[in-house]
Design a protein around this motif. Sequence first.
Motif, PDB file in Angstrom:
ATOM      1  N   LYS A  60       1.622   9.026  -6.530  1.00 44.79           N
ATOM      2  CA  LYS A  60       2.105  10.384  -6.292  1.00 44.79           C
ATOM      3  C   LYS A  60       3.234  10.755  -7.238  1.00 44.79           C
ATOM      4  O   LYS A  60       3.275  11.869  -7.784  1.00 44.79           O
ATOM      5  N   ASP A  93       0.834  -1.208   0.000  1.00 43.23           N
ATOM      6  CA  ASP A  93       0.000   0.000   0.000  1.00 43.23           C
ATOM      7  C   ASP A  93       0.865   1.253   0.000  1.00 43.23           C
ATOM      8  O   ASP A  93       0.562   2.243  -0.688  1.00 43.23           O
ATOM      9  N   LYS A 138       0.942   4.150  -2.993  1.00 41.03           N
ATOM     10  CA  LYS A 138       0.789   5.590  -2.755  1.00 41.03           C
ATOM     11  C   LYS A 138       1.929   6.358  -3.395  1.00 41.03           C
ATOM     12  O   LYS A 138       1.730   7.403  -4.016  1.00 41.03           O
TER      13      LYS A 138
END
Length: 638
Positions: free
Chosen positions: A292, A284, A288
Amino acid sequence: MGESKSYQKLLKAPYHLIAIMTLIVIFIISMALYRLYSVGFEEQKNRLTELVQSKAVMINILAEYTIHGHQEKEKKDIEKEVLSTLMSAHKKFKGFGKTGEFTLAKLDKDNIHFLLSHRHGAVDDMKSVSKKNSNLAEPMRHALSGKSGYIVGSDYRGATVLAAYTPIKMLDWGVVAKIDLSEIQAPYIQEAIYGFIGSIILIMLGSLSVIRFIQPLTDEIESSRQYNRMLFNKSLVGFSLTDINGKIIDANPAFLELLGYTKEELVNLSYWDITPEKYKPQVDQQLKKLLKKSAYGPYEKKYVHKDGHLLDVRLSGCILKKDGKSFIWSSIENITEQKKSDKSIKEASLVFGHTHEGIMITDADAHITRVNSMFTEITGFTFEEIKGKNPRVLQSGSHDKQFYKNIWEQIINTGSWYGEINNRRKNGEYFTSLQSITAVKNKDGSVSGYVSVFSDISERKNYEKKLAHMAMHDGLTSLPNRMHFQNNLNQAIHIAKRHKYKIAVLFLDLNKFKEINDTLGHEAGDQLLKETAKRLKECIREEDTVARLGGDEFAILLPEIKNSEDALNIVRKILDKTSEQFSIGKKTIMPSMSIGISIYPDHGEDGDTLLKLADKAMYSAKQKEKDRYEFYNQNKNY
């Protein structure tokens, strides 16, 4: 992955372009020919109109003239006179073009009656055309109906013609100027044929140019595509393509082999199907980062193999966008063996750093690349001082070139060598090392370097030398003992036998030693023995051997003498030297010796015999008052 639509479009683009070019050329040529035909048609129409109008004017004038000059005549006669004049003139008129002509006609009840002969032989005998139930002579029908204009229709032959028509109202005639439509169209059709042939040639040339220009580009793209595909398929690193939710879309053979799945099996799985549950927080976090920064990793985790066991992998990847959709492109390295290797290296480093042996590692050219702390402790050289140098800096010089040649021959033949080497420390001090040298080889059998492990056995060697010395020497006087003497004697006999030398064996005994030992003490006796040993060594040659056999008995070996006289000279020197006075504490004593002599090969040919015979001769010498020495005499009863 399947071939992309864009790439397929690119491959078809040259043919689409050629088709478009063909349509454009055909359209332009068609429009140009149509425009030219329209202009030509219009010019021909105007020409026919002018011709028919001028013909009508002429006939009307002729009719008016005939009427004014012959008013009393009937219309029928006037028509004949006008027609006669026209026929006379018409014979001189050959028409225009290949098919152009004038026709003149009138209505005769239900028939169209032509008044002039026709140009076309096929209908020269035709005099009339039925007005009813016939489509022939369309232009004349319009003229006889009182109309003026032009038309494309069938003439009296049934041929399609462009015709201008007008009525001759004074005579109820009609006049038509016509030409076959095929004659008007013929040059344009011919030009169209030429145009189309030319356009086909131009299109072919243009197509070749386009293909010649585009083909290298498509070939280069195809080559690049095939090369990239080859890299994808042949790469030892695994590659996978997943959608943003983790569904696997494509993977290369390395990735399939890594996990043990077939491609058909893998594309039915999700990223989460091959990831252990405990790595979800880590994954996870990487997702992210991916969303990003459009990239993630590298990071390490484990995958689940098809058979259930876990694999150590290192991942990195990025986001790819295509047709408005986002995909995840990942590279996956199998680091299971690397992990094991790292563990082994870590364990080896602990051993390397804490072992009690010196370790030296070199490259294939025998340049030092690494040493451990024990190497420095033993040799005195730090790694910085010895890095890149050849191990010969440790050579002591006590071994010849053949010694080292033999070592390397064994390493080349067997891969290793083990033995003792005399080396030298940084401070110049010699030391003996028990050393192994092993060749480190690559998978192809080539040597990548050498590892040498050694320990300093100088103390052990010194102790062994000391034990050996003790085993072969007298503990009090340090002279060779009986065993050492016997070895030297046997060796001397062997040499003498080969070179025909003589050998003298002297058996010596201190006179009255027991009395000195008993009266002055054992310490005084020991001092006397030490002094005697010292004096005996001063009397012999370098190649001679003096030994203490035990108690107050000594033996001397004189190899390579020419005759008994040589031995006698040394005997006299010994007697003189050992008879000098000697002080023990406050006591002064005058020692003396008795000496028995045996000669090889005169008296015996083995060491035991020679020593035994010299012993017998010594006991006989003790009985003398002076010159206490005696050669063994086999005729004497001892």
